[in-house]
Design an enzyme around this catalytic site. Sequence first.
Site, PDB file in Angstrom:
ATOM      1  N   ASP A 127      44.447  27.364  44.050  1.00 20.33           N
ATOM      2  CA  ASP A 127      44.878  28.523  43.659  1.00 20.33           C
ATOM      3  C   ASP A 127      45.783  29.288  41.894  1.00 20.33           C
ATOM      4  OD1 ASP A 127      43.541  31.686  43.739  1.00 20.33           O
ATOM      5  OD2 ASP A 127      45.619  32.119  44.737  1.00 20.33           O
ATOM      6  N   HIS A 134      47.380  40.972  36.572  1.00 20.06           N
ATOM      7  CA  HIS A 134      48.198  40.918  37.690  1.00 20.06           C
ATOM      8  C   HIS A 134      49.936  40.797  37.963  1.00 20.06           C
ATOM      9  CE1 HIS A 134      48.372  40.660  42.251  1.00 20.06           C
ATOM     10  NE2 HIS A 134      48.326  38.746  41.834  1.00 20.06           N
ATOM     11  N   ARG A 143      60.869  41.977  39.814  1.00 20.26           N
ATOM     12  CA  ARG A 143      61.989  42.463  39.154  1.00 20.26           C
ATOM     13  C   ARG A 143      61.198  43.061  37.080  1.00 20.26           C
ATOM     14  NH1 ARG A 143      59.786  38.018  40.885  1.00 20.26           N
ATOM     15  NH2 ARG A 143      57.986  37.656  38.782  1.00 20.26           N
ATOM     16  N   GLU A 199      42.324  39.781  46.570  1.00 17.02           N
ATOM     17  CA  GLU A 199      41.939  39.734  45.743  1.00 17.02           C
ATOM     18  C   GLU A 199      41.383  39.257  44.777  1.00 17.02           C
ATOM     19  OE1 GLU A 199      47.111  38.202  44.925  1.00 17.02           O
ATOM     20  OE2 GLU A 199      46.030  36.834  45.153  1.00 17.02           O
ATOM     21  N   GLU A 201      39.061  37.748  42.374  1.00 11.53           N
ATOM     22  CA  GLU A 201      39.082  36.039  41.408  1.00 11.53           C
ATOM     23  C   GLU A 201      37.841  35.568  41.301  1.00 11.53           C
ATOM     24  OE1 GLU A 201      42.421  33.313  42.595  1.00 11.53           O
ATOM     25  OE2 GLU A 201      43.411  35.250  43.875  1.00 11.53           O
ATOM     26  N   ASP A 233      40.890  35.777  47.620  1.00  5.90           N
ATOM     27  CA  ASP A 233      42.406  35.261  47.759  1.00  5.90           C
ATOM     28  C   ASP A 233      43.425  36.352  48.712  1.00  5.90           C
ATOM     29  OD1 ASP A 233      43.859  33.215  47.995  1.00  5.90           O
ATOM     30  OD2 ASP A 233      45.033  34.126  46.180  1.00  5.90           O
ATOM     31  N   ARG A 237      50.520  40.634  51.828  1.00  3.61           N
ATOM     32  CA  ARG A 237      51.776  40.840  51.704  1.00  3.61           C
ATOM     33  C   ARG A 237      53.342  40.652  52.174  1.00  3.61           C
ATOM     34  NH1 ARG A 237      49.156  39.392  46.919  1.00  3.61           N
ATOM     35  NH2 ARG A 237      47.817  40.631  46.135  1.00  3.61           N
ATOM     36  N   GLN A 240      53.809  37.287  53.169  1.00  3.24           N
ATOM     37  CA  GLN A 240      54.309  36.921  51.756  1.00  3.24           C
ATOM     38  C   GLN A 240      55.479  36.761  51.166  1.00  3.24           C
ATOM     39  OE1 GLN A 240      51.707  36.779  48.985  1.00  3.24           O
ATOM     40  NE2 GLN A 240      51.901  35.487  47.404  1.00  3.24           N
ATOM     41  N   TYR A 244      58.169  33.308  50.710  1.00  2.00           N
ATOM     42  CA  TYR A 244      56.999  32.411  49.886  1.00  2.00           C
ATOM     43  C   TYR A 244      58.402  31.507  49.283  1.00  2.00           C
ATOM     44  CZ  TYR A 244      58.266  35.735  46.013  1.00  2.00           C
ATOM     45  OH  TYR A 244      59.753  36.511  45.222  1.00  2.00           O
ATOM     46  N   LYS A 253      48.582  33.338  52.956  1.00  2.00           N
ATOM     47  CA  LYS A 253      47.145  32.590  51.768  1.00  2.00           C
ATOM     48  C   LYS A 253      46.644  32.131  52.675  1.00  2.00           C
ATOM     49  CE  LYS A 253      48.441  34.360  48.147  1.00  2.00           C
ATOM     50  NZ  LYS A 253      47.851  35.650  47.530  1.00  2.00           N
ATOM     51  N   THR A 257      40.564  32.071  53.001  1.00  2.00           N
ATOM     52  CA  THR A 257      39.164  32.340  51.433  1.00  2.00           C
ATOM     53  C   THR A 257      38.316  32.888  51.382  1.00  2.00           C
ATOM     54  OG1 THR A 257      41.148  31.479  50.571  1.00  2.00           O
ATOM     55  CG2 THR A 257      39.596  31.566  48.854  1.00  2.00           C
ATOM     56  N   THR A 360      44.313  36.440  40.503  1.00  2.00           N
ATOM     57  CA  THR A 360      44.002  37.502  40.452  1.00  2.00           C
ATOM     58  C   THR A 360      43.383  38.503  39.520  1.00  2.00           C
ATOM     59  OG1 THR A 360      45.113  38.195  42.660  1.00  2.00           O
ATOM     60  CG2 THR A 360      43.902  40.107  40.790  1.00  2.00           C
ATOM     61  N   GLU A 374      48.747  46.260  43.806  1.00  2.00           N
ATOM     62  CA  GLU A 374      48.557  46.692  42.196  1.00  2.00           C
ATOM     63  C   GLU A 374      48.152  48.528  42.253  1.00  2.00           C
ATOM     64  OE1 GLU A 374      47.634  43.774  39.105  1.00  2.00           O
ATOM     65  OE2 GLU A 374      46.641  43.212  40.847  1.00  2.00           O
TER      66      GLU A 374
END
Length: 435
Positions: A127, A134, A143, A199, A201, A233, A237, A240, A244, A253, A257, A360, A374
């Site tokens: 992936d 995204h 951030r 997601e 994709e 995907d 969240r 993750q 992660y 994940k 899928t 994404t 988002e």
Amino acid sequence: MIDATHDQGLRSWVASANGHSEFPIQNLPLGVFSRPGGEARIGVAIGDKIFDLRAAAEAGAIGPAIAPACREPVLNALLGESAAARTELRQTLSELLQERAKPRPEWLHATADCVLHLPARIGDYTDFFAGIHHATNTGRQFRPDNPLLANYKYVPVAYHGRASSVVVSGHEVRRPNGQRKPSAEMVPSFGASRNLDYELELGIWVGPGNALGEPITIAEAADHIAGFSLLNDWSARDIQGWEYQPLGPFLAKNFATTISPWIVTTEALAPFRIPQAPRPAGDPAPLAYLSDPRDQANGAFAIVLEVLLQTPAMRAAGQAPQPLAQSNTRYLYWTVAQMLAHHASNGCNLSPGDLFGSGTISGPSPESYGSLLEITEGGRKPLTLPSGETRRFLEDGDEVIFRAHATREGFARIGFGECRGVILPAPASGGSLRE
């Protein structure tokens, strides 16, 4: 790459194909199907029918060089053929299905009467993270002053996913369990994901591939891409967010899928190729091993992607699925050839039927965002549906539907079929770290 098979004026003896919004004779996507109680076999979507490619091959209607691959129960051998061989097969199929050809109704099956399967044995699934909008939107939530990490504009970032849990459209998806640690809690707990997401994709199918230790150059990469599907995907969240760092996604994940069942071939999409979008001023140029003038001039695609949602309440009331977003593959920061060339640049061996996710595909505005993360800004701003319901993330019973199509003046519109999945409740937990 545009030839007579793309002629907008072509008509088929399969009546439902003429004017079909997804599967006219100009498309001819490949897939695997079975009749009730029958064995899996390769077919071609044409209107609301499936053309039985195995039956045509057994009758001698397919060239002898490629006929053995057409008789297989999965597409791996056919995907592994050269671009020239795939083009020849497409031309043969176009001739067999054109209005002037002899009708062969015995080679047709109603799609509604068939079961669609995964089109190939997926040996490996990777992936990517090539949707820059995204990447920016999600990075900004964590951030605000530095949403993209330093490597993003140099490296087609990716992680290795789980091939065994790739499922075909229509397969139900069970909400995953895992460790979760919201910022307000001191220690993690184990249980069902509270922040389940989709997601949007593009699925990318590898063609011939390469031997271990032998890279694929950017100039060669396009010949190793056999076709495309839609790909969801699914992402937990909250799981993750805790797991992660430092190695990337794992349980968030690998639970599922979903892909659409038809592979729209690279050859079918020839009229819908476009130049790769110029990089913004100040962005670094791709390194030499990812830079090819032909790829930059013709390596992107104009494919419109759509996300729809149908809740249990909407389904019970007979309400149609609600559109959530519309995006376009033109927003990808990296071309599919760059993704493949980078993947193989260290000598990693790719095989026919390997699957990539593009990452994404979000656009620059909220109505083109490819995930609820988002749209709802991490769940802080719930989405209100026309039914009056709200969603931070997906709830049990929700069905997510992806659709896609490609259009260009002077050419027939082609589509991808649907990529659907309904969320089931999480399995009973085996315990909690907080018990």
